[in-house]
Motif scaffolding. Structure first.
Motif: not given
Length: 446
Positions: A293-298, A300-308, A331-342, A444-446
């Protein structure tokens, strides 16, 4: 032999098709060049040189028949004037070359020299370089050495420059036309592969079957398969939503009824059973729903990991955040991920780790092709021969390392594995060399 040639062959379908197209053209050109140009023009050159050799033999015979050198000189110049031959007679010894002279690329000149030596006796040297437009032949007579100069056009066939130019031009033109046609035929396959790869990552890109009949058939089959899978996912999601609503209603009534009962050990046990049932229902629904039910979106993987990690610390879990490692150099700014799923996958891995370890560390590695979310602990780990089993749904391991210890149903690692696959990656379990426990890596593939 096949293994040696395989690394040299192109990997892409377009490259291999182009090789199949270009290689026969090159081989045909080589065969035509060898069989026609070399053999045919060598034969013509030998025939023309043989005709000139007859004239030279006749002139030398007439020279040898006269008595004096002066008579021979006058006769020779008179004869060569009518036969369009150059002449110098007599010659000094210093004027005679010590060896033949020919350019390395003058294949017709080789045939000329060989024919002259075969057809004429007493040839001292053949010079094909002093005058590019003529051939100079030095030979002996009984009146002294003589030099004949023969126009090159009389003694050898002209180089087939026009034939070569037309052959190369035509081959290049046909190769270009074939390249355009080949690209048009292979582009539908490339679009089909791109659409299939995107669908494997949970993305739906527009795709219309085109190209040859077989490619259109494969494209239509893919569209039908994608539509069936999407309908199944939608039907399953709707069904689970209804099941979730139907199950939560009686559970809510049970909780409400238990809240009115006197507080004692039996009541608290019943309330705990109801809470366990709610958790089990949530876990089943999470596994069945996945991240459909979730769409991939740009993201920030570092911010997501910090939040977890911050959420885990607020829950009192012994989790620390390791430094991000950039293997790509940038450095990587954003990647296309499903943040809730990750986030759900990482929380499952952290939850499994903190049940069996005293310390857990979460880190991130970034390369040109993939992101790697790594969860390491200092627990007992999972035996190597049971790691594949641990990723299967509803599988419980022995008490030493049960990935869902504490009343789970064996879905935590399976949910994380499904989320990794939906992102075009995988979940890998291994040994943590630094901490000594389990290393769980979501690639996760980029």
């Amino acid at each position: 032999m096949q293994r040696r040639l395989k690394p040299l062959l192109p990997r892409s379908l377009f490259g291999r098709a182009a090789l199949i197209l270009v290689l026969p053209v090159v081989v045909v050109q080589l065969i035509v060049s060898i069989a026609f140009i070399q053999r045919h023009f060598d034969g013509v050159t030998r025939q023309m040189t043989g005709g000139v050799s007859i004239e030279i033999r006749y002139i030398r015979a007439r020279i040898d028949a006269v008595e004096t050198q002066a008579q021979a000189k006058a006769l020779a110049y008179d004869l060569t004037r009518g036969l369009d031959l150059g002449l110098k007679f007599p010659l000094n010894a210093a004027e005679i070359p010590q060896a033949d002279s020919r350019a390395w690329f003058d294949y017709a000149g080789r045939a000329v020299a060989l024919t002259l030596y075969e057809r004429l006796s007493g040839v001292r040297a053949v010079d094909l370089t002093s005058n590019p437009l003529a051939v100079q032949v030095y030979l002996d007579t009984n009146k002294g050495p003589i030099r004949f100069e023969i126009k090159r056009s009389r003694i050898s066939a002209s180089n087939p420059h026009q034939l070569l130019v037309w052959m190369v031009f035509t081959s290049a033109l046909m190769t270009f036309i074939a390249y355009i046609f080949l690209r048009n035929q292979l582009s539908p396959i490339t679009r089909l592969a791109r659409a299939s790869d995107a669908f494997g990552k949970g993305q739906t890109v527009p795709y219309t079957p085109r190209g040859a009949t077989e490619v259109r058939a494969a494209g239509n089959a893919f569209l039908n398969m994608r539509a069936r899978i999407e309908r199944q996912i939608e039907s399953r999601t709707q069904m689970l939503s209804g099941v979730s609503h139907d199950l939560r209603t009686p559970l809510t009534r049970l909780k409400l009824g238990l809240s009115f009962l006197p507080e004692d050990d039996d009541t608290r046990a019943l309330q705990q059973d109801v809470a366990d049932m709610e958790r089990l229902v949530d876990e089943f629904l999470s596994f069945a729903r996945g991240d459909a039910m979730e769409e991939a979106e740009p993201t920030d993987p570092i911010a997501l990991l910090q939040h977890v990690v911050d959420n885990a610390r607020r829950m009192g879990q012994p989790v620390t955040l390791g430094a991000a490692k950039f293997d790509s150099g940038d450095a990587l700014d954003v990647a296309r991920l499903r943040p809730q799923a990750i986030t759900r996958a990482l929380e499952n891995l952290i939850g499994n780790a903190v049940r069996h370890a005293k310390h857990v560390e979460v880190s991130l590695q970034i390369s040109d092709r993939a992101l790697r979310f790594i969860v390491e602990d200092d627990g007992p780990g999972i035996a190597k021969d049971r790691r594949d089993e641990a990723l299967e749904p509803f599988k419980r391991l022995d008490p030493a390392r049960n990935p869902n210890k504490g009343g789970g149903v064996g879905l935590g690692l399976s949910i994380a594995s499904d989320i990794a696959r939906s992102h075009g990656g995988a979940l890998r379990l291994g040994d943590s060399e630094r901490m000594g426990g389990l290393r769980a890596e979501i690639s996760v593939a980029r």
